[in-house]
Scaffold this motif. Structure first.
Motif, PDB file in Angstrom:
ATOM      1  N   TYR A 121       0.901  -1.190  -0.117  1.00 45.69           N
ATOM      2  CA  TYR A 121       0.319   0.065  -0.130  1.00 45.69           C
ATOM      3  C   TYR A 121       1.033   1.489  -0.033  1.00 45.69           C
ATOM      4  CZ  TYR A 121      -3.867  -2.853   1.164  1.00 45.69           C
ATOM      5  OH  TYR A 121      -5.000  -3.413   1.086  1.00 45.69           O
ATOM      6  N   SER A 122       0.048   2.377  -0.822  1.00 43.70           N
ATOM      7  CA  SER A 122       0.816   3.741  -0.087  1.00 43.70           C
ATOM      8  C   SER A 122       0.180   4.333  -0.690  1.00 43.70           C
ATOM      9  CB  SER A 122       1.929   3.502  -1.727  1.00 43.70           C
ATOM     10  OG  SER A 122       2.707   4.864  -1.595  1.00 43.70           O
ATOM     11  N   VAL A 123       0.932   6.168   0.099  1.00 42.85           N
ATOM     12  CA  VAL A 123      -0.248   7.100  -0.109  1.00 42.85           C
ATOM     13  C   VAL A 123      -0.551   7.464  -1.801  1.00 42.85           C
ATOM     14  CG1 VAL A 123       0.643   8.253   1.376  1.00 42.85           C
ATOM     15  CG2 VAL A 123       1.890   9.003  -0.396  1.00 42.85           C
ATOM     16  N   LEU A 124      -1.306   8.258  -2.400  1.00 44.04           N
ATOM     17  CA  LEU A 124      -1.839   8.259  -3.634  1.00 44.04           C
ATOM     18  C   LEU A 124      -1.003   9.413  -4.720  1.00 44.04           C
ATOM     19  CD1 LEU A 124      -5.854   8.507  -2.407  1.00 44.04           C
ATOM     20  CD2 LEU A 124      -4.752   7.029  -4.432  1.00 44.04           C
ATOM     21  N   ALA A 125      -0.765   9.355  -5.882  1.00 41.86           N
ATOM     22  CA  ALA A 125      -0.295  10.044  -6.314  1.00 41.86           C
ATOM     23  C   ALA A 125      -0.556  10.693  -7.884  1.00 41.86           C
ATOM     24  CB  ALA A 125       1.344   9.468  -6.457  1.00 41.86           C
ATOM     25  N   GLY A 126      -0.552  10.980  -8.463  1.00 42.25           N
ATOM     26  CA  GLY A 126      -0.778  11.173  -9.850  1.00 42.25           C
ATOM     27  C   GLY A 126      -0.012  12.775 -10.225  1.00 42.25           C
ATOM     28  N   PHE A 127      -0.032  12.431 -12.261  1.00 44.12           N
ATOM     29  CA  PHE A 127       0.885  13.754 -12.716  1.00 44.12           C
ATOM     30  C   PHE A 127       0.359  14.959 -12.914  1.00 44.12           C
ATOM     31  CE2 PHE A 127       3.230   9.768 -14.129  1.00 44.12           C
ATOM     32  CZ  PHE A 127       4.639  10.372 -13.940  1.00 44.12           C
ATOM     33  N   VAL A 128       0.555  15.968 -12.655  1.00 42.96           N
ATOM     34  CA  VAL A 128       0.114  17.099 -12.932  1.00 42.96           C
ATOM     35  C   VAL A 128      -0.018  17.487 -14.642  1.00 42.96           C
ATOM     36  CG1 VAL A 128       0.538  19.477 -12.715  1.00 42.96           C
ATOM     37  CG2 VAL A 128       1.062  18.168 -11.596  1.00 42.96           C
ATOM     38  N   GLU A 129      -1.013  17.399 -14.649  1.00 40.77           N
ATOM     39  CA  GLU A 129      -1.646  18.359 -16.030  1.00 40.77           C
ATOM     40  C   GLU A 129      -1.681  19.564 -16.300  1.00 40.77           C
ATOM     41  OE1 GLU A 129      -5.968  16.751 -16.117  1.00 40.77           O
ATOM     42  OE2 GLU A 129      -5.802  14.514 -15.988  1.00 40.77           O
ATOM     43  N   ALA A 130      -1.811  19.559 -18.473  1.00 38.41           N
ATOM     44  CA  ALA A 130      -1.560  20.370 -18.569  1.00 38.41           C
ATOM     45  C   ALA A 130      -2.481  22.017 -17.884  1.00 38.41           C
ATOM     46  CB  ALA A 130      -1.052  20.381 -19.785  1.00 38.41           C
ATOM     47  N   GLY A 131      -1.213  22.630 -17.437  1.00 37.95           N
ATOM     48  CA  GLY A 131      -2.077  23.937 -17.154  1.00 37.95           C
ATOM     49  C   GLY A 131      -2.950  24.522 -15.884  1.00 37.95           C
ATOM     50  N   GLU A 132      -2.438  22.688 -15.227  1.00 38.60           N
ATOM     51  CA  GLU A 132      -3.225  22.877 -14.162  1.00 38.60           C
ATOM     52  C   GLU A 132      -2.359  23.150 -12.495  1.00 38.60           C
ATOM     53  OE1 GLU A 132      -5.876  19.027 -12.368  1.00 38.60           O
ATOM     54  OE2 GLU A 132      -3.472  18.521 -12.285  1.00 38.60           O
ATOM     55  N   SER A 133      -2.418  23.812 -11.409  1.00 41.64           N
ATOM     56  CA  SER A 133      -1.959  24.073 -10.928  1.00 41.64           C
ATOM     57  C   SER A 133      -1.501  23.102  -9.659  1.00 41.64           C
ATOM     58  CB  SER A 133      -2.556  25.050  -9.662  1.00 41.64           C
ATOM     59  OG  SER A 133      -3.222  24.529  -8.778  1.00 41.64           O
ATOM     60  N   LEU A 134      -0.474  22.373  -8.960  1.00 36.82           N
ATOM     61  CA  LEU A 134       0.165  21.948  -8.132  1.00 36.82           C
ATOM     62  C   LEU A 134      -1.237  20.987  -6.907  1.00 36.82           C
ATOM     63  CD1 LEU A 134       3.312  22.193  -6.918  1.00 36.82           C
ATOM     64  CD2 LEU A 134       2.785  21.063  -8.807  1.00 36.82           C
ATOM     65  N   GLU A 135      -1.542  22.342  -6.655  1.00 37.69           N
ATOM     66  CA  GLU A 135      -3.073  22.092  -5.655  1.00 37.69           C
ATOM     67  C   GLU A 135      -4.226  21.417  -6.291  1.00 37.69           C
ATOM     68  OE1 GLU A 135      -1.566  24.504  -6.190  1.00 37.69           O
ATOM     69  OE2 GLU A 135      -0.559  25.660  -3.866  1.00 37.69           O
ATOM     70  N   ALA A 136      -4.192  21.804  -7.663  1.00 38.72           N
ATOM     71  CA  ALA A 136      -5.923  21.362  -8.192  1.00 38.72           C
ATOM     72  C   ALA A 136      -5.184  20.373  -8.496  1.00 38.72           C
ATOM     73  CB  ALA A 136      -6.224  22.203  -8.947  1.00 38.72           C
ATOM     74  N   CYS A 137      -4.174  19.628  -8.566  1.00 44.72           N
ATOM     75  CA  CYS A 137      -4.051  18.612  -9.246  1.00 44.72           C
ATOM     76  C   CYS A 137      -3.862  17.125  -7.859  1.00 44.72           C
ATOM     77  CB  CYS A 137      -2.164  18.354  -9.608  1.00 44.72           C
ATOM     78  SG  CYS A 137      -1.932  16.643 -10.067  1.00 44.72           S
ATOM     79  N   VAL A 138      -3.379  17.660  -6.947  1.00 40.78           N
ATOM     80  CA  VAL A 138      -3.672  17.271  -6.068  1.00 40.78           C
ATOM     81  C   VAL A 138      -5.201  16.809  -5.415  1.00 40.78           C
ATOM     82  CG1 VAL A 138      -3.680  16.942  -3.144  1.00 40.78           C
ATOM     83  CG2 VAL A 138      -1.695  18.143  -4.557  1.00 40.78           C
ATOM     84  N   GLU A 139      -6.256  17.357  -5.032  1.00 37.96           N
ATOM     85  CA  GLU A 139      -7.350  17.682  -5.056  1.00 37.96           C
ATOM     86  C   GLU A 139      -8.206  16.387  -6.865  1.00 37.96           C
ATOM     87  OE1 GLU A 139      -9.503  21.509  -5.271  1.00 37.96           O
ATOM     88  OE2 GLU A 139      -8.797  22.105  -3.575  1.00 37.96           O
ATOM     89  N   ARG A 140      -7.651  16.405  -7.053  1.00 32.05           N
ATOM     90  CA  ARG A 140      -7.659  16.328  -8.592  1.00 32.05           C
ATOM     91  C   ARG A 140      -7.822  14.625  -8.726  1.00 32.05           C
ATOM     92  NH1 ARG A 140      -5.387  14.419 -12.142  1.00 32.05           N
ATOM     93  NH2 ARG A 140      -4.196  16.165 -12.944  1.00 32.05           N
ATOM     94  N   GLU A 141      -6.499  14.442  -8.093  1.00 33.70           N
ATOM     95  CA  GLU A 141      -5.904  12.867  -8.191  1.00 33.70           C
ATOM     96  C   GLU A 141      -6.987  12.512  -7.216  1.00 33.70           C
ATOM     97  OE1 GLU A 141      -4.103  11.144  -9.371  1.00 33.70           O
ATOM     98  OE2 GLU A 141      -3.833  12.371 -11.338  1.00 33.70           O
ATOM     99  N   ILE A 142      -6.936  13.075  -5.717  1.00 37.79           N
ATOM    100  CA  ILE A 142      -7.297  12.292  -4.740  1.00 37.79           C
ATOM    101  C   ILE A 142      -9.679  11.717  -4.735  1.00 37.79           C
ATOM    102  CG2 ILE A 142      -7.863  12.533  -1.974  1.00 37.79           C
ATOM    103  CD1 ILE A 142      -5.136  12.354  -2.911  1.00 37.79           C
ATOM    104  N   ALA A 143      -9.319  12.455  -5.452  1.00 31.42           N
ATOM    105  CA  ALA A 143     -10.486  12.644  -5.999  1.00 31.42           C
ATOM    106  C   ALA A 143     -11.562  11.587  -7.272  1.00 31.42           C
ATOM    107  CB  ALA A 143     -11.369  14.055  -6.716  1.00 31.42           C
ATOM    108  N   GLU A 144     -10.372  11.141  -8.382  1.00 27.60           N
ATOM    109  CA  GLU A 144     -10.388  10.538  -8.684  1.00 27.60           C
ATOM    110  C   GLU A 144     -10.082   9.617  -8.246  1.00 27.60           C
ATOM    111  OE1 GLU A 144      -9.205  13.173 -13.164  1.00 27.60           O
ATOM    112  OE2 GLU A 144      -7.737  11.687 -12.549  1.00 27.60           O
ATOM    113  N   GLU A 145      -9.271   9.874  -7.908  1.00 25.06           N
ATOM    114  CA  GLU A 145      -8.449   7.665  -7.415  1.00 25.06           C
ATOM    115  C   GLU A 145      -9.548   7.234  -6.500  1.00 25.06           C
ATOM    116  OE1 GLU A 145      -4.658   8.036  -6.828  1.00 25.06           O
ATOM    117  OE2 GLU A 145      -3.716   8.359  -8.488  1.00 25.06           O
ATOM    118  N   VAL A 146      -9.999   8.078  -5.240  1.00 23.59           N
ATOM    119  CA  VAL A 146     -10.329   6.967  -3.963  1.00 23.59           C
ATOM    120  C   VAL A 146     -12.366   7.648  -3.471  1.00 23.59           C
ATOM    121  CG1 VAL A 146      -8.994   6.450  -2.982  1.00 23.59           C
ATOM    122  CG2 VAL A 146      -9.606   8.450  -2.644  1.00 23.59           C
TER     123      VAL A 146
END
Ligand SMILES: [Zn+2]
Length: 231
Positions: A121-146
């Motif tokens: 098991y590990s913590v969640l991670a994902g790539f930053v998309e074009a035009g995306e802030s790091l904070e928005a990426c965190v919100e999106r990845e966690i929402a998408e994955e779990v």
């Protein structure tokens, strides 16, 4: 003939873990990075990153002509249009999500991908998309994955990860442990809230106990989990 396939050499033309005729034995940086001091680890990481870029960026992205290396390998110049390019790095976020109880949370949200070894098991991670802030990426990845919403996003640190060309940017965030988990199809096999005592027990046992294998101690994920559990 046994028919056993011979694995290909790595990008350096070497077979990791196999002793050469001159007696040298080469290893994967991810496996032995923890044995190096900060200076050596930084130098090897840079070398792997540059070598990976040389292997994967042989042609101009604009006109398709071959490129040649300049600036001692730190840049390339197109032989067709003259365009210069520098080594690329893909940012990826990695986020330790805890339940917000007390100072630093009492449970951490861990997940596993179907391709990982059993019980890893590990913590969640994902790539930053074009035009995306790091904070928005965190919100999106966690929402998408779990399927949970996070709040209180806070920067923790970063680690170059040239496999092949990332930098991992680490954050912590809080989420409601009672919110239903909705796992991304095919990407996340299982996710669960793990109590601090369970993470501590795995750390004390060298990284794994029945039902929980933590990420390696040299990875930023391993450091984030150890830092959180021991805080
Ligand atoms: Zn070009």
């Amino acid at each position: 003939m046994t028919g056993e396939a011979v694995p290909p050499p790595n990008s350096w033309g070497l077979w990791p873990g196999v002793r050469s005729t001159s007696g040298e034995e080469w290893h994967d940086l991810r496996a032995v990075g923890g044995l190096l001091d900060d200076t050596a680890a930084g130098l090897f990481t840079t070398a792997v990153a540059l070598r990976g870029w040389h292997d994967r960026a042989k042609f101009c992205a604009c006109c398709g002509a071959a490129v040649r290396r300049i600036a001692a390998g730190w840049a390339s110049e197109c032989t067709g249009c003259g365009r210069e390019e520098y080594p690329r790095t893909d940012p990826a976020v990695i986020c330790l999500v805890h339940d917000g109880v007390g100072v630093n949370g009492e449970r951490v949200l861990l997940a596993r991908q179907p391709v990982w070894p059993p019980e890893r098991y590990s913590v969640l991670a994902g790539f930053v998309e074009a035009g995306e802030s790091l904070e928005a990426c965190v919100e999106r990845e966690i929402a998408e994955e779990v399927g949970v919403a996070v709040r209180g996003i806070r920067y923790l640190g970063s680690q170059p990860w040239p496999f092949p060309r990332s930098v991992m940017i680490a954050f912590a965030a809080e989420a409601d442990p009672d919110a239903p988990l909705c796992l991304a199809d095919g990407e996340i096999e299982e996710a669960r809230w793990v109590p601090r005592e369970e993470v501590l027990a795995a750390l004390e046992a060298g990284g794994e106990i029945p039902g929980l294998r933590l990420p390696g101690a040299t990875s930023i994920a391993g450091q984030m989990l150890a830092g959180w559990a021991l805080a």
